[in-house]
Motif scaffolding. Structure first.
Motif, PDB file in Angstrom:
ATOM      1  N   ILE A 105      28.626 100.067  82.733  1.00 51.33           N
ATOM      2  CA  ILE A 105      29.156 101.357  83.068  1.00 51.33           C
ATOM      3  C   ILE A 105      29.885 101.725  81.261  1.00 51.33           C
ATOM      4  O   ILE A 105      29.746 102.818  81.010  1.00 51.33           O
ATOM      5  N   LEU A 106      30.454 101.287  80.636  1.00 54.63           N
ATOM      6  CA  LEU A 106      30.783 101.898  79.345  1.00 54.63           C
ATOM      7  C   LEU A 106      29.635 101.960  78.147  1.00 54.63           C
ATOM      8  O   LEU A 106      29.673 102.833  77.768  1.00 54.63           O
ATOM      9  N   VAL A 107      28.227 101.439  78.579  1.00 56.25           N
ATOM     10  CA  VAL A 107      27.551 101.475  77.436  1.00 56.25           C
ATOM     11  C   VAL A 107      26.812 103.099  78.338  1.00 56.25           C
ATOM     12  O   VAL A 107      26.267 103.616  77.546  1.00 56.25           O
ATOM     13  N   ALA A 108      26.437 103.091  79.401  1.00 59.76           N
ATOM     14  CA  ALA A 108      26.234 104.638  79.412  1.00 59.76           C
ATOM     15  C   ALA A 108      26.945 105.214  79.542  1.00 59.76           C
ATOM     16  O   ALA A 108      26.315 106.173  79.118  1.00 59.76           O
ATOM     17  N   ASN A 109      27.641 105.197  79.372  1.00 57.03           N
ATOM     18  CA  ASN A 109      29.215 106.142  78.837  1.00 57.03           C
ATOM     19  C   ASN A 109      28.539 107.068  77.375  1.00 57.03           C
ATOM     20  O   ASN A 109      28.310 107.418  77.079  1.00 57.03           O
ATOM     21  N   MET A 110      28.521 105.673  76.466  1.00 53.77           N
ATOM     22  CA  MET A 110      28.105 105.857  75.154  1.00 53.77           C
ATOM     23  C   MET A 110      26.715 106.266  74.738  1.00 53.77           C
ATOM     24  O   MET A 110      26.723 107.004  74.166  1.00 53.77           O
ATOM     25  N   TYR A 111      26.052 106.413  76.052  1.00 51.92           N
ATOM     26  CA  TYR A 111      24.632 106.524  75.719  1.00 51.92           C
ATOM     27  C   TYR A 111      24.697 108.888  75.855  1.00 51.92           C
ATOM     28  O   TYR A 111      24.079 108.720  75.197  1.00 51.92           O
ATOM     29  N   LEU A 112      26.020 108.539  76.903  1.00 49.81           N
ATOM     30  CA  LEU A 112      26.026 110.362  77.221  1.00 49.81           C
ATOM     31  C   LEU A 112      27.020 110.756  75.531  1.00 49.81           C
ATOM     32  O   LEU A 112      26.768 111.795  75.681  1.00 49.81           O
ATOM     33  N   GLY A 138      35.633 104.888  88.865  1.00 55.84           N
ATOM     34  CA  GLY A 138      35.688 105.035  86.909  1.00 55.84           C
ATOM     35  C   GLY A 138      34.793 103.281  86.510  1.00 55.84           C
ATOM     36  O   GLY A 138      34.138 103.253  87.104  1.00 55.84           O
ATOM     37  N   VAL A 139      35.350 103.282  85.744  1.00 56.79           N
ATOM     38  CA  VAL A 139      34.650 101.515  85.042  1.00 56.79           C
ATOM     39  C   VAL A 139      36.072 100.912  85.908  1.00 56.79           C
ATOM     40  O   VAL A 139      37.201 100.198  85.906  1.00 56.79           O
ATOM     41  N   PRO A 140      34.688  99.947  86.666  1.00 56.15           N
ATOM     42  CA  PRO A 140      34.999  98.742  87.492  1.00 56.15           C
ATOM     43  C   PRO A 140      36.106  97.397  86.727  1.00 56.15           C
ATOM     44  O   PRO A 140      35.658  97.431  85.652  1.00 56.15           O
ATOM     45  N   GLY A 141      37.275  97.011  87.074  1.00 53.53           N
ATOM     46  CA  GLY A 141      37.955  96.191  86.560  1.00 53.53           C
ATOM     47  C   GLY A 141      38.928  96.804  85.238  1.00 53.53           C
ATOM     48  O   GLY A 141      39.719  96.279  85.175  1.00 53.53           O
ATOM     49  N   PHE A 162      17.561  96.320  86.397  1.00 52.24           N
ATOM     50  CA  PHE A 162      16.736  94.184  85.945  1.00 52.24           C
ATOM     51  C   PHE A 162      17.996  93.600  85.858  1.00 52.24           C
ATOM     52  O   PHE A 162      17.501  92.717  86.049  1.00 52.24           O
ATOM     53  N   GLY A 163      18.772  93.948  84.792  1.00 50.01           N
ATOM     54  CA  GLY A 163      19.801  93.220  84.171  1.00 50.01           C
ATOM     55  C   GLY A 163      20.697  92.397  85.350  1.00 50.01           C
ATOM     56  O   GLY A 163      21.540  93.361  86.112  1.00 50.01           O
ATOM     57  N   HIS A 164      21.661  91.812  84.194  1.00 49.75           N
ATOM     58  CA  HIS A 164      22.794  91.620  85.313  1.00 49.75           C
ATOM     59  C   HIS A 164      23.556  90.496  84.477  1.00 49.75           C
ATOM     60  O   HIS A 164      23.837  90.150  83.368  1.00 49.75           O
ATOM     61  N   VAL A 165      24.187  92.343  84.301  1.00 47.48           N
ATOM     62  CA  VAL A 165      25.228  92.434  82.990  1.00 47.48           C
ATOM     63  C   VAL A 165      27.047  92.995  83.442  1.00 47.48           C
ATOM     64  O   VAL A 165      26.997  93.355  84.722  1.00 47.48           O
ATOM     65  N   ALA A 166      28.007  92.678  83.147  1.00 46.69           N
ATOM     66  CA  ALA A 166      29.338  92.557  83.521  1.00 46.69           C
ATOM     67  C   ALA A 166      29.040  94.133  84.311  1.00 46.69           C
ATOM     68  O   ALA A 166      28.657  95.277  83.091  1.00 46.69           O
TER      69      ALA A 166
END
Length: 314
Positions: free
Chosen positions: A275-282, A18-21, A266-270
């Motif tokens: 994960i939340l942005v990846a799900n928003m894409y879907l 799921g969503v880490p943290g 390439f990026g370094h985000v939390a």
């Protein structure tokens, strides 16, 4: 290699975490997920019915929109039900073959979505820049062939993904910190050199989403050139108005898609942000596409009212 070592390096099951943290908040996260999924199903199914039953909508733009709606339904249904099972029941186990199938369906149909959006841009280009040839070029047969080519492109280019992942040794475990199986998430669990797999993924991403976006931008440059050569402001606004819905769909689809793609590689985000942005894409594009066209297209509104037997004063 012994059977025990083989089973450790080639697990039969992966575990989605799921969503880490934010594991304690999974039940709350599931509420927007479930709501958006229901709206996605209702909106896209209604859109398909309206376009099928309304003869005035049997135009290239709306036929491509039908194809986009069908791809949206597959992408959403491939991922969200399993995520909800994880959020509600803590059921994160997914067999490796199901995981690989999810990866193939997710990436191939996302590629098809991009292709259908490009086809819609081509339709707008022909309608505005070559209006006298629009009907002659975009015949039903041509539309069907374009749709088939987009489907074959997505299936053929993404078909190697499961096979590239199938036999990798996963010595970093079988736990995936995500709500669904994703190509790069599995690659990062492997303990061998994965340069070839990463390179292939990047090449496919450029030849599909990247190239599509370049062609869409080029088509809109040509559209804007043609529009601003029109003699009257009213004519310019009318022409741009026919592109408004499609422009909104482009922004909704490509913005989270490229953010997710670039940060994953390439990026370094939390991790929870990614994960939340990846799900928003879907989640967001499949839900928003029928809403955008439903709000901005009078013919679709009238088709919806007709289905529900709602009389509207003209």
């Amino acid at each position: 290699m012994s059977a025990s070592n083989w089973s450790l390096l080639h697990p039969s099951t992966f575990v989605l975490k799921g969503v880490p943290g934010l594991h304690d908040a999974h039940i709350w996260i599931s509420i927007p997920f479930c709501s958006i999924y229901i709206l996605t199903l209702l909106g896209n199914c209604l859109l398909l019915v309206v376009i099928k039953t309304e003869p005035s909508l049997h135009e290239p733009m709306y036929l491509f929109l039908c194809m986009l709606a069908a791809a949206d339904l597959v992408v959403a249904t491939t991922t969200i039900p399993k995520a909800l099972s994880l959020f509600w029941f803590g059921n994160g186990d997914i067999p490796i073959n199901a995981c690989l199938a999810q990866i193939f369906l997710l990436h191939s149909f996302s590629t098809m979505e991009s292709g259908f959006i490009l086809a819609m841009a081509f339709d707008r280009y022909m309608a505005i820049c070559r209006p006298l040839r629009h009907a002659a070029v975009l015949t039903p047969g041509v539309i069907a062939r374009i749709g088939l080519a987009i489907v074959l492109r997505g299936a053929v280019l993404l078909w190697p993904h499961p096979f590239l992942l199938k036999w990798l040794p996963y010595c970093r475990g079988n736990v995936i910190s995500h709500t669904y199986c994703e190509f790069m998430a599995l690659v990062k669990l492997a303990c061998v050199e994965t340069t070839a797999e990463r390179a292939y993924s990047l090449v496919v991403a450029f030849l599909t989403g990247g190239l599509d976006l370049i062609l869409i931008i080029l088509s809109y440059i040509l559209i804007f050139q043609a529009v601003f050569q029109l003699p009257s402001k009213a004519a310019r606004l009318k022409s741009l108005g026919t592109c408004g819905s499609h422009a909104c769909v482009i922004l909704v689809f490509y913005t989270p898609a490229f953010f997710s793609f670039l940060t994953h590689r390439f990026g370094h985000v939390a991790p929870h942000v990614h994960i939340l942005v990846a799900n928003m894409y879907l989640l967001l594009p499949p839900m928003m596409n029928p809403i955008i066209y439903g709000v901005r297209t009078k013919k679709i509104q009238q088709g919806v009212f007709k289905i529900f037997c709602i009389k509207v004063d003209k």
